[in-house]
Design an enzyme around this catalytic site. Structure first.
Site, mmCIF file in Angstrom:
data_model
loop_
_atom_site.group_PDB
_atom_site.id
_atom_site.type_symbol
_atom_site.label_atom_id
_atom_site.label_comp_id
_atom_site.label_asym_id
_atom_site.label_seq_id
_atom_site.Cartn_x
_atom_site.Cartn_y
_atom_site.Cartn_z
ATOM 1 C CE1 TYR A 57 4.160 9.819 10.985
ATOM 2 C CE2 TYR A 57 4.314 8.956 8.760
ATOM 3 C CZ TYR A 57 3.601 9.609 9.738
ATOM 4 O OH TYR A 57 2.322 10.046 9.466
ATOM 5 C CG LEU A 227 -7.038 -1.164 7.521
ATOM 6 C CD1 LEU A 227 -5.786 -1.985 7.240
ATOM 7 C CD2 LEU A 227 -8.275 -1.877 7.002
ATOM 8 N N GLY A 230 -7.074 -2.519 13.502
ATOM 9 C CA GLY A 230 -7.532 -3.900 13.564
ATOM 10 C C GLY A 230 -8.713 -4.149 14.476
#
Length: 320
Positions: A57, A227, A230
């Protein structure tokens, strides 16, 4: 034993991929450390104690800025659990990106993660992607050594099918405790596969039986991308559809009716599933992290009709 215990957040996990600045280029600076500190504080503020990393990451910077916060905050390490991943090698000049779950690679990458995180151990190590050249005996040897040295406490996987997990588990002396998959109201192949047996797949591809295997074996299902970037909470998706608009409207309607945020509705929908899915939150925005606080309460209160209503709206067609 599972990868984490129940908390006020109700199984939420904080995903640290957004921390550390750009993927390429500049080194991290004070601003990136402060961003990480604010995200950690916001996550802990809603009861989150498990923080998810990977060695790749931000090209290692996500772990490094998190380690900076740990180093400057006495006692913080004892209050949280750390999870990281290994198994992906990013592209570099002359070498394409590839997967590597050889013993030497696992040992090398875990030691690098511990150095960046400034900790002696991680609570959970996940094997990031299936490696077609993986030798299960090599994985078992590496994991055994890391656990004997106290550097890793539990083992999990990511992006693996039930069959792949069973194949690997057969050679391991420790249980696989978690499987992290992309799961959301938008990325629903994991769910569609359960009702499309004996039906045309409609473009969905997911290995049947993976959820069932994980549940039967006590393997925690962790949902990254929970999620949906968005898509249903204000962001404009690429190539938006009528189903996207209808789903966003329904999410907003349910949020208003329940007095919660749209983010809590989306996560509550995932957590309502009897597989006891643990959503991974990837936002670095403290306000958006805080908006997820009521997810467990939404899951407990959501009716079957509401749950199915969201699913049908997102798929844009009736169930078979």
């Amino acid at each position: 034993m599972t990868a984490q215990s129940e908390t006020a957040a109700g199984r939420l996990i904080y995903g640290c991929m957004g921390l550390g600045g750009p993927w390429e280029g500049s080194e991290y600076a004070a601003a990136e450390i402060e961003q990480a500190a604010a995200a950690i504080e916001a996550a802990m503020g809603i009861g989150i104690t498990l923080f998810d990393h990977a060695d790749i990451y931000r090209s290692g910077k996500s772990e490094a800025v998190f380690g900076e916060v740990l180093a400057r905050t006495p006692g913080l390490r004892d209050k949280i659990q750390l999870q990281t991943k290994c198994g992906i090698r990013l592209s570099r000049p002359g070498v394409d990106g590839h997967y590597d779950l050889s013993k030497d690679a696992i040992l090398e990458r875990v030691n690098g993660s511990l150095e960046r995180l400034r900790t002696d151990y991680v609570d959970v190590l996940l094997l990031h992607r299936p490696d077609p050249l993986m030798e299960p005996a090599e994985v078992a040897s590496a994991v055994g050594q890391l656990m004997a040295e106290g550097k890793v406490r539990q083992l999990g996987v990511s992006n693996m099918s039930g069959a792949q997990i069973a194949f690997l588990q057969d050679r391991l002396e420790v249980p696989i405790v978690a499987n992290q998959l992309e799961m959301s109201l938008h990325r629903r192949a994991w769910l569609e596969s359960t009702v499309l047996v004996n039906h045309d797949a409609l473009g969905y591809s997911f290995p049947h039986g993976t959820l069932e295997h994980c549940v039967a074996q006590g393997i925690e299902l962790q949902a990254y991308g929970s999620l949906a970037q968005g898509r249903y909470t204000g962001s404009t998706p690429d190539s938006p559809t009528a189903a996207d608009a209808a789903t966003s409207a329904l999410v907003a309607e349910l949020a208003e009716a329940k007095g919660v945020t749209p983010e809590a509705v989306l996560l509550g929908w995932l957590m309502k599933h009897p597989a006891r899915i643990s959503p991974v939150l990837g936002s670095s925005n403290p306000a958006r992290i805080a908006a997820c606080a009521d997810a467990a309460a939404v899951a407990a209160a959501m009716t079957r009709a509401e749950w199915y209503g969201l699913w049908v709206a997102a798929r844009g067609s009736k169930l078979p």
